[in-house]
Motif scaffolding. Structure first.
Motif, short mmCIF file in Angstrom:
data_model
loop_
_atom_site.label_atom_id
_atom_site.label_comp_id
_atom_site.label_asym_id
_atom_site.label_seq_id
_atom_site.Cartn_x
_atom_site.Cartn_y
_atom_site.Cartn_z
N MET A 1 0.84 -1.18 0.00
CA MET A 1 0.00 0.00 0.00
C MET A 1 0.89 1.24 0.00
N LYS A 2 0.57 2.18 -0.88
CA LYS A 2 1.31 3.44 -0.95
C LYS A 2 0.75 4.43 0.07
N LEU A 3 1.61 5.31 0.51
CA LEU A 3 1.24 6.32 1.49
C LEU A 3 1.38 7.69 0.82
N LEU A 4 0.34 8.54 0.96
CA LEU A 4 0.37 9.89 0.40
C LEU A 4 1.13 10.81 1.35
N LEU A 5 2.26 11.34 0.89
CA LEU A 5 3.07 12.26 1.68
C LEU A 5 2.95 13.66 1.10
N GLU A 6 3.06 14.65 1.97
CA GLU A 6 2.97 16.05 1.53
C GLU A 6 4.14 16.38 0.61
N GLU A 7 3.80 16.94 -0.55
CA GLU A 7 4.83 17.22 -1.55
C GLU A 7 5.85 18.26 -1.08
N CYS A 8 5.48 19.12 -0.15
CA CYS A 8 6.43 20.13 0.33
C CYS A 8 7.56 19.50 1.16
N PRO B 1 -0.42 9.89 6.15
CA PRO B 1 -0.12 9.64 7.57
C PRO B 1 -1.20 10.25 8.48
N TYR B 2 -1.78 11.37 8.07
CA TYR B 2 -2.83 12.00 8.87
C TYR B 2 -4.05 11.08 8.96
N ILE C 1 -5.70 9.31 12.27
CA ILE C 1 -7.10 9.57 12.63
C ILE C 1 -7.89 8.27 12.67
N ASN C 2 -7.72 7.42 11.66
CA ASN C 2 -8.44 6.14 11.63
C ASN C 2 -8.11 5.30 12.86
N ARG C 3 -6.88 5.38 13.31
CA ARG C 3 -6.46 4.60 14.49
C ARG C 3 -7.24 5.01 15.75
N SER D 1 5.17 3.02 12.07
CA SER D 1 5.48 2.00 13.08
C SER D 1 4.21 1.27 13.54
N PHE D 2 3.10 1.95 13.65
CA PHE D 2 1.90 1.22 14.04
C PHE D 2 1.07 0.75 12.85
N MET D 3 1.47 1.14 11.63
CA MET D 3 0.84 0.55 10.44
C MET D 3 1.33 -0.89 10.27
#
Length: 181
Positions: free
Chosen positions: A1-8, A35-36, A40-42, A177-179
């Motif tokens: 699964m890919k994770l969306l990271l902030e481009e900045c 990551p956000y 939040i889902n957690r 780490s918790f994923m």
């Protein structure tokens, strides 16, 4: 699964496997996990289905009212405009994407709503419209993550304890780490 990271923050991840990440901007409407969203889902109390928030269902003070105007909407109290409402596509459905809260025409904060119709995060601005802080919320409206943009501190609030991360990469590693486990 890919994770969306902030481009900045892309330069912080030059040494990592590019196929694990996608760079873009989290606006609450992405179906790919950021990551956000993982955080939040957690801490959300419930599993949610996709469900947009209709503008008439916004939580506003008593005697305030929502009012559609052209392709967007507004929140009024008497003759004072308190907020601008921006609808997501297709705008004819009048589902809320974001609400810009006003104080004498100054946009001091903007609430963003997610794919589940929940307030996902709020951005706070100074008088020059520079981003000061972003707060992310769980489904019971508890602030779980606060980002202080001027000093790039990420504060995760859980169980009356605050974890502080001083870089985006540190924060992402914490979430990863918790994923895994």
């Amino acid at each position: 699964m890919k994770l969306l990271l902030e481009e900045c923050y892309e330069n912080e991840f030059n040494d990592l496997e590019k196929e694990k990440y996608v760079f873009g901007h989290e606006d609450g409407q992405n179906t790919i996990l950021s990551p956000y969203r993982v955080l939040i889902n957690r801490y959300n109390q419930y599993q949610h289905e996709y469900s947009d928030l209709f503008y008439n269902n916004l939580d506003i003070p008593v005697f305030w009212y929502v009012y559609p105007q052209g392709l967007d909407g507004m929140i009024m109290y008497h003759s004072d405009k308190k907020a601008n409402i921006y609808f997501k596509e297709p705008v004819v459905k009048r589902n809320v994407h974001k609400v810009e809260w006003l104080d004498n025409d100054f946009n001091y904060k903007t609430d963003y709503y997610d794919l589940y119709g929940l307030k996902f995060f709020t951005e706070y601005y100074d008088q020059n419209m520079d981003l000061l802080m972003t707060s992310f919320y769980t489904d019971d409206n508890k602030e779980i993550l606060t980002i202080h943009h001027q000093n790039e501190a990420f504060l995760v609030n859980k169980n009356n304890k605050t974890n502080v991360f001083y870089s985006y990469r540190e924060f992402v590693q914490y979430v990863e780490s918790f994923m895994k486990g």
